[in-house]
Design a protein around this motif. Structure first.
Motif, PDB file in Angstrom:
ATOM      1  N   ASP A 185      -5.175  -7.129  -3.082  1.00  0.00           N
ATOM      2  CA  ASP A 185      -5.397  -8.419  -2.425  1.00  0.00           C
ATOM      3  C   ASP A 185      -5.049  -8.320  -0.937  1.00  0.00           C
ATOM      4  O   ASP A 185      -5.768  -8.843  -0.078  1.00  0.00           O
ATOM      5  N   TRP A 186      -3.970  -7.595  -0.614  1.00  0.00           N
ATOM      6  CA  TRP A 186      -3.577  -7.451   0.799  1.00  0.00           C
ATOM      7  C   TRP A 186      -4.530  -6.525   1.547  1.00  0.00           C
ATOM      8  O   TRP A 186      -4.811  -6.737   2.722  1.00  0.00           O
ATOM      9  N   THR A 232      -1.576  -0.417  -3.895  1.00  0.00           N
ATOM     10  CA  THR A 232      -1.093  -1.086  -5.107  1.00  0.00           C
ATOM     11  C   THR A 232      -1.165  -2.620  -4.961  1.00  0.00           C
ATOM     12  O   THR A 232      -0.747  -3.335  -5.860  1.00  0.00           O
ATOM     13  N   HIS A 233      -1.648  -3.097  -3.833  1.00  0.00           N
ATOM     14  CA  HIS A 233      -1.837  -4.552  -3.632  1.00  0.00           C
ATOM     15  C   HIS A 233      -3.205  -4.764  -3.002  1.00  0.00           C
ATOM     16  O   HIS A 233      -3.318  -5.036  -1.808  1.00  0.00           O
ATOM     17  N   GLU A 270      10.371  -7.259  -3.845  1.00  0.00           N
ATOM     18  CA  GLU A 270       8.920  -7.447  -3.985  1.00  0.00           C
ATOM     19  C   GLU A 270       8.243  -7.334  -2.630  1.00  0.00           C
ATOM     20  O   GLU A 270       8.836  -7.684  -1.611  1.00  0.00           O
ATOM     21  N   LYS A 323       6.111  -8.778  -0.135  1.00  0.00           N
ATOM     22  CA  LYS A 323       5.625 -10.120   0.207  1.00  0.00           C
ATOM     23  C   LYS A 323       5.520 -10.258   1.726  1.00  0.00           C
ATOM     24  O   LYS A 323       6.417 -10.821   2.376  1.00  0.00           O
TER      25      LYS A 323
END
Ligand code: HEM
Length: 511
Positions: free
Chosen positions: A341-342, A338-339, A429, A431
């Protein structure tokens, strides 16, 4: 004759009276006295009712929330009662499991003070859980106390030394590659969606079977199946831990758990027997079981473990050694899916650090961002969501707090990891950069982040986990990209560990 009958009746009446008084004292008087002492500290809490304590309220509110949207605010859904009681009574209060009062703690400052007052050897585990989880852990390291705990810890620690861990790495690579080869074959034949939780759990199981016990997954399968069945039997029913005769409310389940526990013991006994025969040879015995047996044969009286204790440690490691790590990797896959970018950032880091070379243990420390991701995943979704303690002597914390001997404590790790007062408003969140320059992730208190526990009873397997986590994730990210399946339903639940209730379906694409 009449005298004998009279004497006999008096003896029975006395015995019944004794049993009755013992029950009244252990179920009512002692807990009430302990509660009064705790309340003298100004502690409050929800009102209990006899004999269920607060279990009724907890069960009523504990509804398994399923949602198609993914919120990481899991404390309020997993433990709505703790969240509510925190609002009313603060981060330290007393609640009751049956007739057992528990001191609830989500205050890192109090934990720090307690840790300075009590050494690891003097921390107990609540008797009520030791009994309840006997079939699962016996008196293994997780549950042992006092001198027993110190002896077990002393015997087991060498099994996790860097040389032994390094030797495990190649087996981890081999086993993970086997899973990935299978994924490639399945994708080629048209399968796109995989239950990643099931896949990773099986691979982690295979890794622990090979690295800790020197056996194949196939040989260990029966143990895994029985352990899983035991876990479900023990933790999925409506349970009445702390309620007098609580097990009698599910007599069939209690019997089933006992039987499974005995069968697992038997399986380990035969495994140990086989290894004992081998240990007389000169082959390498550096896996966990080999180390334990070597110590119990040659460790001397003060350091050795009995066969029953070796069995209990085997159960502890078979279970603790694969499930927690598998879940950490599973939740990571969800968060990376779901991320994107990571996912990309980690792939880039792997290219820089590992490149086209074979993974080498020495490279893993270079995977810094992967370390931040792991820390952040264990913050949001700690595989071990709470820790429990029991005071073995009176504890005096400065002049502020007096905790009587025997007090049970429930440390709410999920609660602290999701506390905005400790982490800020972005607490829920994902992070990973929080951990960039700070091993505590910017938490306002060093004891607010406890994925591996605290003090001398901190997780003994954490370095094994770091190793396995980085190897498995590096290999997956090098060969596949992944997105969340539309069928995924977000429903974290606690079955001893924190897991996705309905698995983790992901769509895989080979790179
Ligand atoms: C992500 C992975 C893991 C997490 C989150 C985790 C978490 C924890 C936590 C929170 C504790 C402290 C419990 C307490 O204070 O009551 C603990 C203790 C323990 N863990 Fe782990 N663990 C992990 C992996 C492992 C592995 C791989 C092993 C073994 C191979 C292991 C074996 C143990 C044992 C034996 C203890 C008891 C230590 C003692 O009381 O001295 N854990 N773990």
């Amino acid at each position: 004759m009449e005298i004998i009958i009279r004497f006999f009746i008096i003896a029975i009446v006395m015995a019944l009276l004794y049993v009755f008084c013992s029950l009244i004292f252990s179920l009512w008087v002692f807990p009430a006295l302990a509660y009064r002492k705790l309340k003298k500290n100004g502690l409050d809490g929800p009102s209990p009712s006899f004999p269920f304590g607060n279990i009724g309220e907890m069960k009523k509110e504990n509804i398994n929330v399923k949602s198609s949207s993914i919120s990481h605010d899991i404390h309020s859904t997993l433990f709505p009662f703790f969240a509510r009681w925190q609002n009313s009574f603060g981060k330290m209060f007393v609640y009751w499991l049956g007739t057992e009062p528990f001191l609830y703690i989500a205050d890192p400052e109090l934990l720090k003070k307690l840790s300075t007052e009590v050494t690891a050897k003097n921390w107990g585990k609540p008797a009520v859980f030791r009994r309840d989880r006997e079939a699962m852990f016996g008196n293994g390291l997780v549950m042992s106390e006092g001198d027993d705990w110190a002896r077990h810890r002393h015997v087991i620690t060498p099994a996790f030394n860097p040389t032994n861990l390094k030797a495990m790495a190649s087996l981890m690579v081999e086993t993970t590659n086997k899973m990935l080869d299978n994924w490639t074959t399945l994708v080629d034949s048209g399968t796109q969606e995989f239950d990643i939780e099931r896949e990773i759990t099986a691979t982690a199981g295979e890794i622990i079977a090979k690295t800790s016990f020197g056996i194949s997954y196939q040989s260990g399968r029966l143990v895994f199946e029985k352990l899983r069945a035991l876990q479900t039997t023990l933790f999925k029913t409506i349970r009445f831990v702390g309620v007098p005769f609580g097990k009698m409310m599910h007599p069939k389940k209690a019997l089933e758990a006992r039987k499974l526990g005995q069968e697992i013991n038997q399986l380990f006994l035969s495994l140990i027997d086989e290894r004992r025969k081998m240990i007389t040879g000169s082959g390498p015995q550096n896996d966990l079981l080999g180390s334990l047996l070597k110590q119990s044969e040659h460790g001397g009286f003060t350091k050795s473990l009995t066969t029953k204790e070796v069995v209990d440690e085997c159960k502890t490691f078979f279970f603790g050694g694969h499930e927690t790590t598998a879940l950490a990797i599973t939740w990571t896959m969800l968060l990376l899916a779901t991320h994107q970018d990571w996912q990309d950032q980690l792939r880039e880091e792997i290219r820089e650090v590992v490149g086209d070379k074979e993974i080498d243990v020495n490279m893993l420390s270079g995977l810094k961002k992967m370390g931040w991701v792991m820390n952040e995943v264990l913050r949001l979704y700690p595989s071990a969501p709470n820790a429990q303690r029991q005071a073995k002597a009176d504890i005096q914390v400065n002049h502020e707090l007096s905790i009587p001997s025997g007090t049970n404590m429930w440390i709410d790790i999920v609660g602290m990891h999701h506390d905005p007062a400790l982490w800020g408003e972005d607490v829920n969140e994902f992070k990973p950069e929080r951990f960039k320059d700070d091993i505590h992730g910017g938490c306002k208190h060093k004891m607010g982040y406890l994925p591996f526990g605290f003090g001398g009873r901190m997780c003994i397997g954490r370095n094994l986990t770091f190793l396995e986590y980085k190897i498995v994730l590096t290999l997956i990210l090098s060969r596949f990209s992944f997105t969340i399946s539309p069928t995924y339903c977000h429903s974290p639940s606690i079955v001893l560990s924190l897991r996705p209730s309905d698995g983790l379906p992901l769509v895989l694409q080979p790179l």
